[in-house]
Write a protein that holds these residues in place. Sequence first.
Motif, short mmCIF file in Angstrom:
data_model
loop_
_atom_site.label_atom_id
_atom_site.label_comp_id
_atom_site.label_asym_id
_atom_site.label_seq_id
_atom_site.Cartn_x
_atom_site.Cartn_y
_atom_site.Cartn_z
N THR A 127 46.09 34.04 35.13
CA THR A 127 46.05 33.50 33.78
C THR A 127 45.22 34.43 32.88
OG1 THR A 127 44.06 32.23 34.23
CG2 THR A 127 46.17 31.13 34.65
N LYS A 128 45.34 34.22 31.59
CA LYS A 128 44.55 35.02 30.64
C LYS A 128 43.06 34.85 30.90
CE LYS A 128 43.84 35.79 25.69
NZ LYS A 128 44.22 35.38 24.31
N ALA A 129 42.63 33.60 31.13
CA ALA A 129 41.21 33.33 31.36
C ALA A 129 40.71 34.02 32.63
CB ALA A 129 40.98 31.82 31.45
N HIS A 130 41.54 34.01 33.66
CA HIS A 130 41.15 34.65 34.92
C HIS A 130 40.99 36.15 34.71
CE1 HIS A 130 42.02 35.07 39.54
NE2 HIS A 130 40.87 35.58 39.19
N ARG A 131 41.90 36.76 33.99
CA ARG A 131 41.83 38.20 33.77
C ARG A 131 40.66 38.57 32.85
NH1 ARG A 131 48.21 39.36 34.49
NH2 ARG A 131 47.97 40.51 36.43
N GLU A 132 40.37 37.73 31.88
CA GLU A 132 39.19 37.99 31.04
C GLU A 132 37.91 37.93 31.86
OE1 GLU A 132 38.68 38.92 27.79
OE2 GLU A 132 40.83 39.37 27.95
N ALA A 133 37.86 36.98 32.80
CA ALA A 133 36.69 36.88 33.68
C ALA A 133 36.57 38.12 34.56
CB ALA A 133 36.78 35.62 34.53
N LEU A 134 37.70 38.66 35.01
CA LEU A 134 37.67 39.90 35.79
C LEU A 134 37.11 41.06 34.96
CD1 LEU A 134 41.06 39.71 37.72
CD2 LEU A 134 38.82 40.08 38.75
N ARG A 135 37.48 41.12 33.70
CA ARG A 135 36.97 42.19 32.83
C ARG A 135 35.46 42.09 32.67
NH1 ARG A 135 41.84 41.06 29.86
NH2 ARG A 135 43.25 42.84 29.99
N HIS A 136 34.95 40.88 32.56
CA HIS A 136 33.53 40.69 32.27
C HIS A 136 32.66 40.64 33.53
CE1 HIS A 136 35.18 39.32 28.34
NE2 HIS A 136 34.08 39.90 27.89
N HIS A 137 33.21 40.15 34.63
CA HIS A 137 32.39 39.91 35.82
C HIS A 137 32.79 40.74 37.03
CE1 HIS A 137 30.61 36.50 33.70
NE2 HIS A 137 31.82 36.07 33.44
N GLY A 138 33.93 41.42 36.95
CA GLY A 138 34.38 42.22 38.09
C GLY A 138 34.96 41.39 39.21
N LEU A 139 35.08 42.01 40.36
CA LEU A 139 35.72 41.38 41.51
C LEU A 139 34.75 40.56 42.35
CD1 LEU A 139 37.87 44.33 42.88
CD2 LEU A 139 38.66 42.38 41.57
N THR A 140 35.31 39.58 43.02
CA THR A 140 34.60 38.86 44.09
C THR A 140 35.18 39.31 45.43
OG1 THR A 140 36.18 37.05 44.30
CG2 THR A 140 34.52 36.84 42.54
N PRO A 141 34.57 38.94 46.53
CA PRO A 141 35.16 39.23 47.84
C PRO A 141 36.50 38.53 48.06
CG PRO A 141 32.84 38.70 48.06
CD PRO A 141 33.22 38.35 46.66
N HIS A 142 36.83 37.58 47.19
CA HIS A 142 38.05 36.78 47.36
C HIS A 142 39.24 37.36 46.60
CE1 HIS A 142 35.37 33.92 49.20
NE2 HIS A 142 34.63 33.92 48.11
N HIS A 143 39.02 38.43 45.82
CA HIS A 143 40.13 39.03 45.08
C HIS A 143 40.93 39.99 45.98
CE1 HIS A 143 38.10 37.55 41.39
NE2 HIS A 143 39.36 37.47 40.98
N ARG A 144 42.21 40.08 45.68
CA ARG A 144 43.12 40.94 46.44
C ARG A 144 43.12 42.32 45.79
NH1 ARG A 144 48.09 36.50 46.66
NH2 ARG A 144 46.89 34.83 47.68
N ARG A 145 42.53 43.26 46.46
CA ARG A 145 42.34 44.58 45.86
C ARG A 145 43.62 45.41 45.77
NH1 ARG A 145 37.78 42.47 46.97
NH2 ARG A 145 35.78 43.33 46.29
#
Length: 198
Positions: free
Chosen positions: A168-186
Amino acid sequence: MLEPYYDPDLCEAGCDEAGRGCLAGPVFAAAVVLPKSFRHPLLNDSKQLSEQQRTELRCIIKAAAVSWAVAQVDPAEIDEVNILNASFLAMHRALDKLDLQPELILVDGNRFNPYKNINHQCIIKGDGIYMSIAAASVLAKTYRDDYMANLADDHPQYGWTANKGYPTKAHREALRHHGLTPHHRRSFRLLPEQMSLF
């Protein structure tokens, strides 16, 4: 009303996955063997149901099933084998956990890696056609949603209680501001501009 079975004479397991298109979290799959006599007017493709309906059906499916199982493949494994193979692997793991070995596997979609020496039938949009596949879709979806809600407690900024890890847009904005977690698919395209976050 969905079809109760594909073959009246064979023990069938319906299989489906949830979370294939997500940016974060595991892919889940379920395998469900229903009695040939099972009928339920509400049962359908989990994407066509409300959260409340899915929760209600999960209890009904688990109580009525001859056997059922849910399994997952985590992001690191997804990155290693790719999401398509990870989806098949999750289904295989769910089939491994069944209390009995089915004689036929009904799979939602058009592709599947053979499981043991058991015949399988791929059915496009099968979760809207056969009850066992629809039941598997409900279990996979509800178990994955619960898992993502628990992850969200530790990572509230990504909105996983609402988006469940989807892009979602909100999820991608959070990625821009906070980066990846161990749970993201690289291995996934996490942002449209494919900026390097790791």
